[in-house]
Design an enzyme around this catalytic site. Structure first.
Site, PDB file in Angstrom:
ATOM      1  N   ASP A 133      -5.775   5.659   2.122  1.00 53.56           N
ATOM      2  CA  ASP A 133      -6.274   4.414   1.664  1.00 53.56           C
ATOM      3  C   ASP A 133      -7.350   3.762   2.026  1.00 53.56           C
ATOM      4  O   ASP A 133      -8.075   4.308   2.811  1.00 53.56           O
ATOM      5  CB  ASP A 133      -5.073   3.733   2.678  1.00 53.56           C
ATOM      6  CG  ASP A 133      -5.043   2.188   1.705  1.00 53.56           C
ATOM      7  OD1 ASP A 133      -5.884   1.294   2.351  1.00 53.56           O
ATOM      8  OD2 ASP A 133      -4.172   1.637   1.310  1.00 53.56           O
ATOM      9  N   HIS A 151       0.841  -1.082   0.084  1.00 53.93           N
ATOM     10  CA  HIS A 151       0.098  -0.075  -0.098  1.00 53.93           C
ATOM     11  C   HIS A 151       0.902   1.152  -0.124  1.00 53.93           C
ATOM     12  O   HIS A 151       0.695   2.361  -0.713  1.00 53.93           O
ATOM     13  CB  HIS A 151      -0.955  -0.133   1.326  1.00 53.93           C
ATOM     14  CG  HIS A 151      -1.944  -1.029   1.182  1.00 53.93           C
ATOM     15  ND1 HIS A 151      -3.337  -0.693   1.167  1.00 53.93           N
ATOM     16  CD2 HIS A 151      -1.819  -2.391   1.252  1.00 53.93           C
ATOM     17  CE1 HIS A 151      -3.894  -1.970   1.153  1.00 53.93           C
ATOM     18  NE2 HIS A 151      -3.103  -2.948   1.351  1.00 53.93           N
TER      19      HIS A 151
END
Length: 449
Positions: free
Chosen positions: A128, A21
């Site tokens: 995110d 990520h």
């Protein structure tokens, strides 16, 4: 609109604390900085070195600020230093309970982030998708929040293709666990966000990109592959890495590269089956073993490394994966089908042996094997992060040979090389991903007026 001459916007990015990520999110930060936008990356103290390392060689690094929030380990019952998913695996703490605690811990960032937003007043928050609460936090200050999806988000009903996923290839029903609650909240809040940024490119999955926007009526900007966008920030030491020196002695398309990512776990017995399969395939190989400490010392067959000297290279620890995939000697990739690895392989023009473990990886496998037809499955049938199916050496051998030689391999290689060229064009000026980022910046600018 000429984004270079527009008033300087301020974008704040907050990545989830895992390599898969953080790395693309940092690449996205560099993309915003390259368009003359002030950029802030929010992370925690123990994750700061990864951020600093990735931006240090960029000519845009002066436009990027790093802001730190303390990771709430004590409040969530996590051990000191547990600020990254790698910590869980390195300390051999992996269990659903501790993953739940880690995900629960991220909810404690809500109030510190709001204080930071009040102080900095950015024009856009890119958080995110696991940080579902960030949409409401940003809206308190009238700031649009864009969801960052690294894996492809188009696994939804009424797809353009008929895709079959078995029950075992979905996450097990874990009741009211924190992780299940997190996934549900992420799905629900996405509808209220400003839109979604996707690390993909339109030409890779146009029917799905259109379906997402038109059928679900949500805004999405495909701006990838972001790994292609910031090539000036690569470590200079990569050229000197032993893997690239070794590859320089090999013929084009003669080497298969294996890597199962930073979070996947393989048992010692499974590692041994892979080794036997590689040896019997007769193909040269590079095998990246991230955490050899997870395995017994005798996981390799007796005398394997001696017999494979010159034919196979096992690397313990970090490897320059993108550089390896792009090397002319590499002809195929055995992968866990994480989205970053999938997209990097496509950009490099390589067919893929698919070996998914969990998360969105089974969906990515379907994209590769059934829709794009550039992959060969080893036949994993069950979703799990803790070991996976038992795949025998003969299956490994057959799958490797299928992407490395013969008519079918050539068809896959031709198709994926075409996709790789499309990926490179997409991120260049005038390309679909380049234009999508411009469109997002324009939308944010309009929202201010």
């Amino acid at each position: 609109m000429d984004n270079q001459s527009a008033p300087k916007l301020h974008v704040l990015l907050f990545p989830y604390m895992a390599h898969g990520h953080m790395i693309p999110m940092i690449d996205i930060a560099l993309l915003f900085a390259s368009r003359n936008l002030k950029t802030t990356i929010v992370t925690t103290p123990l994750n700061q070195p990864l951020v600093s390392r990735q931006i240090k060689n960029s000519k845009f690094q002066t436009q990027i600020d790093i802001q730190l929030l303390q990771f709430p380990t004590a409040e969530s019952g996590l051990p000191e230093g547990c600020e990254h998913l790698d910590f869980i695996l390195e300390k051999k703490l992996a269990s659903w309970e501790i993953f739940d605690r880690f995900n629960f811990a991220t909810t404690f960032f809500k109030h510190p982030l709001e204080k930071l937003l009040e102080k900095l007043r950015p024009d856009l928050v890119v958080a995110d998708h696991f940080f579902h609460w960030a949409t409401d936090s940003a809206s308190k200050f009238g700031i649009p929040r864009v969801v960052f999806h690294d894996p492809t988000p188009f696994v939804i009903p009424d797809l353009p293709d008929e895709i079959t996923i078995t029950g075992k290839q979905l996450p097990a029903n874990r009741g009211e666990s924190e992780t299940v609650k997190l996934f549900i909240a992420c799905r629900e809040v996405e509808r209220r966000s400003f839109g979604v940024i996707v690390n993909s490119f339109y030409e890779l999955e146009p029917a799905y990109a259109d379906h997402y926007r038109n059928f679900l009526e949500r805004r999405a900007w495909s701006i990838g592959p972001v790994s292609l966008c910031n090539r000036d920030v690569e470590e200079k030491s990569e050229d000197e890495h032993e893997s690239l020196k070794w590859l320089n002695s090999k013929k084009p398309n003669s080497v298969v590269y294996l890597s199962f990512g930073t979070l996947s776990y393989l048992s010692a017995d499974q590692m041994k089956e892979i080794a036997i399969g590689l040896e019997s395939s007769g193909k040269d190989f590079i095998w990246s073993v991230i955490r050899e400490s997870d395995h017994e010392k005798d996981w390799l067959p007796a005398g394997f490394e001696e017999r494979m000297e010159g034919k196979g290279l096992i690397i313990r620890g970090w490897v320059p994966q993108v550089a390896i995939l792009e090397h002319e000697a590499v002809g195929g990739f055995v992968s866990h089908c994480g989205w970053n690895s999938t997209l990097e392989a496509i950009a490099a023009g390589l067919p893929i042996v698919t070996w998914p473990f969990g998360a969105e990886q089974f969906y990515n496998e379907k994209l590769l094997t059934e829709i794009l037809k550039i992959g060969v499955s080893v036949g994993v049938e069950e979703w799990t992060k803790m070991g996976g199916d038992s795949i025998k050496s003969e299956t490994v051998k057959m799958a490797v040979n299928k992407i490395m030689e013969g008519e079918e391999a050539e068809k896959m290689r031709k198709k994926v090389k075409e996709l790789g060229e499309m990926a490179k064009k997409a991120v260049k000026e005038g390309g679909s991903s380049y234009s999508a980022l411009n469109a997002l910046i324009d939308e944010v600018q309009k929202s201010k007026n």
